[in-house]
Design a protein around this motif. Sequence first.
Motif, PDB file in Angstrom:
ATOM      1  N   SER B  98       0.831  -1.205   0.000  1.00 22.47           N
ATOM      2  CA  SER B  98       0.000   0.000   0.000  1.00 22.47           C
ATOM      3  C   SER B  98       0.862   1.249   0.000  1.00 22.47           C
ATOM      4  O   SER B  98       2.043   1.222   0.355  1.00 22.47           O
ATOM      5  CB  SER B  98      -0.894   0.018   1.249  1.00 22.47           C
ATOM      6  N   ASP B  99       0.244   2.363  -0.363  1.00 21.37           N
ATOM      7  CA  ASP B  99       0.936   3.650  -0.304  1.00 21.37           C
ATOM      8  C   ASP B  99       0.637   4.367   1.008  1.00 21.37           C
ATOM      9  O   ASP B  99       1.504   5.030   1.581  1.00 21.37           O
ATOM     10  CB  ASP B  99       0.501   4.527  -1.486  1.00 21.37           C
ATOM     11  N   VAL B 100      -0.606   4.241   1.446  1.00 18.38           N
ATOM     12  CA  VAL B 100      -1.058   4.931   2.661  1.00 18.38           C
ATOM     13  C   VAL B 100      -2.032   3.992   3.369  1.00 18.38           C
ATOM     14  O   VAL B 100      -2.740   3.228   2.708  1.00 18.38           O
ATOM     15  CB  VAL B 100      -1.793   6.250   2.299  1.00 18.38           C
ATOM     16  N   VAL B 101      -2.047   4.031   4.688  1.00 13.12           N
ATOM     17  CA  VAL B 101      -3.089   3.308   5.426  1.00 13.12           C
ATOM     18  C   VAL B 101      -3.869   4.323   6.261  1.00 13.12           C
ATOM     19  O   VAL B 101      -3.268   5.125   6.990  1.00 13.12           O
ATOM     20  CB  VAL B 101      -2.497   2.213   6.332  1.00 13.12           C
ATOM     21  N   ILE B 102      -5.182   4.275   6.099  1.00 12.67           N
ATOM     22  CA  ILE B 102      -6.070   5.133   6.912  1.00 12.67           C
ATOM     23  C   ILE B 102      -6.653   4.276   8.033  1.00 12.67           C
ATOM     24  O   ILE B 102      -7.093   3.147   7.777  1.00 12.67           O
ATOM     25  CB  ILE B 102      -7.234   5.686   6.062  1.00 12.67           C
ATOM     26  N   PHE B 103      -6.656   4.797   9.231  1.00 19.18           N
ATOM     27  CA  PHE B 103      -7.384   4.147  10.320  1.00 19.18           C
ATOM     28  C   PHE B 103      -8.569   5.028  10.683  1.00 19.18           C
ATOM     29  O   PHE B 103      -8.414   6.241  10.875  1.00 19.18           O
ATOM     30  CB  PHE B 103      -6.496   3.967  11.552  1.00 19.18           C
ATOM     31  N   LEU B 104      -9.732   4.413  10.747  1.00 17.87           N
ATOM     32  CA  LEU B 104     -10.935   5.128  11.160  1.00 17.87           C
ATOM     33  C   LEU B 104     -11.485   4.454  12.405  1.00 17.87           C
ATOM     34  O   LEU B 104     -11.642   3.222  12.432  1.00 17.87           O
ATOM     35  CB  LEU B 104     -11.993   5.107  10.048  1.00 17.87           C
TER      36      LEU B 104
END
Lengths: 277, 266
Positions: B98-104
């Motif tokens: 991945s390039d970026v990981v978002i955590f919500l």
Amino acid sequence: MGHLIGKEYCLDHLIEVAKSIVLAIHKAPQITGKTKIEAEIIWGGDLEPIIEVMGPVASVMRYVKWDYETIKNCYDKGESPVIIAIGGKISSSNLNWNCGACGFSTCKEFNAYSKEYKGGGQLGGPSCNWKVLDWAMACDWACASAWQYRVDNRIMGSVGFALNALGFLPGMDAKLGLALGPPRDMVYYNREEMHKSMSYEMDKRDMVSCVPTMFTAFPGGGTPMYKTKDDWWAPPEFMGVGYSPEVMEVYQQVLFEQVPELVVKHADKIAERYKKK
Amino acid sequence: MKKYVEDLNFCGEEYVGEWTPWSPQDIRRKKCVLEAARLMVDSAFTAPFAGGVPSLEAHIVYGQEELEAIARKVEEIAHTQESWKEPFLYEAVMVRDSDVVIFLGNTRCHETPLDAGCGMCGGTLDCGYFYEQKTTKHGLVDITDRSSDKMINGPLCSARVGDLGYAVGSALWTAATLMVDARPFASMGMAGQKMGYCPNSGMVVGVPVAAKAKNPYVDVNVDYHLINMDKVLDNTRKIYQTARIIRGFDYRKWIPKPQKPAGEDD
């Protein structure tokens, strides 16, 4: 050749838009990839049982009243909203993740509990929370899709309660309703249909009840006065907390008498629809 | 107040590419993904929430070491349970790709429920199922003891969990609109939560984002944790070098040529 004038064809087209939205519901991403989602499009006369069931609940629950009156007023004026019922099969876990989010240590224990208590809540329950996420994502994609078509819409627990009570989407454990249209701005936000149904005094009373800290006078005495009027100190008013048999009586009547009566009136006809399918 | 100074020197060039990993051109590409991820997070914050109540927090994570740490945490969790092992190991590979990981995360599902008696958590007509399993005083949940023998310290308010689902859904809708690849994952969410991302949340979902020729989150092969692009490349490095040294010639003096058909002269 031809031309289209007026709103009639827009109302018809809402149903076509709803079909596209259902495609988005089924396309919505899932975390588990194992949550069954179903959707149903309801409009016109088939909304009547839903509106009827929402009626008594609206008398005791303000947010239901707002949804109920908006949908009912539009329907009565011949501008029927279209409702998409969105259901999720979320009351049991086939994941075996044993993550604890439901409150049990294992999915097996949760499933045993769920078997006993399934459907006991106003909106279903108990729920595997990973499946709640999947179902909610499908509901969200329905809303997002509707906005892409520039159709006013709102996802409603109030409609979900009616769908549940009446037995729509019988294989599904949790249901919400996405109300679409009629084609104009701000049907479900700002609520033009609700104009003049709330007085200034009612608004103020509501605020004092719901956000009392805004109106609390000096609390140092331990029994603060409440600023319920311009000259709130003359004479001062105080707030009390206590069990209300009157309120509970009304709740009981709505939930255990009025709603079940309406369910009995409509449920067979609705159930018949699924048997045919 | 600081005045915005506009840069009117509007010219330049940016070379953007996917290969080689972590090269300047690849990092520029990743920065584009970061912009998309930020818009995804904005969308998440505008998702429909029960009662319009704010209950979302987000972390955006990027960088080689940062993603490697998440991948290793996912691998650690994978080995704690048989049903997680294989899928989570596959998903650790996806983190690295991945390039970026978002955590919500939802900040209320474990502490300040909707209190509407919807019954979704326990199938009852009130919120008792949630409160009876929590340490509370007057309906106020004490979350200070954060120890738990479970991966997630449930039960949770399922209405609030639903709100988290809406947020994730909106983030993914924007990803689809922007045509960057993204998917929601429990494994990354749990790993992120254990690592301290979304520190005020009771439940966290991980959404990795990438913009590459091949979507990292679909079409994987069996034993993906053993056979994937990183491993293929590393095995190439392992094999090819040795293949070179088992032959010998001084290319300045002689290079082997294909054998000529019989009858042809040199």
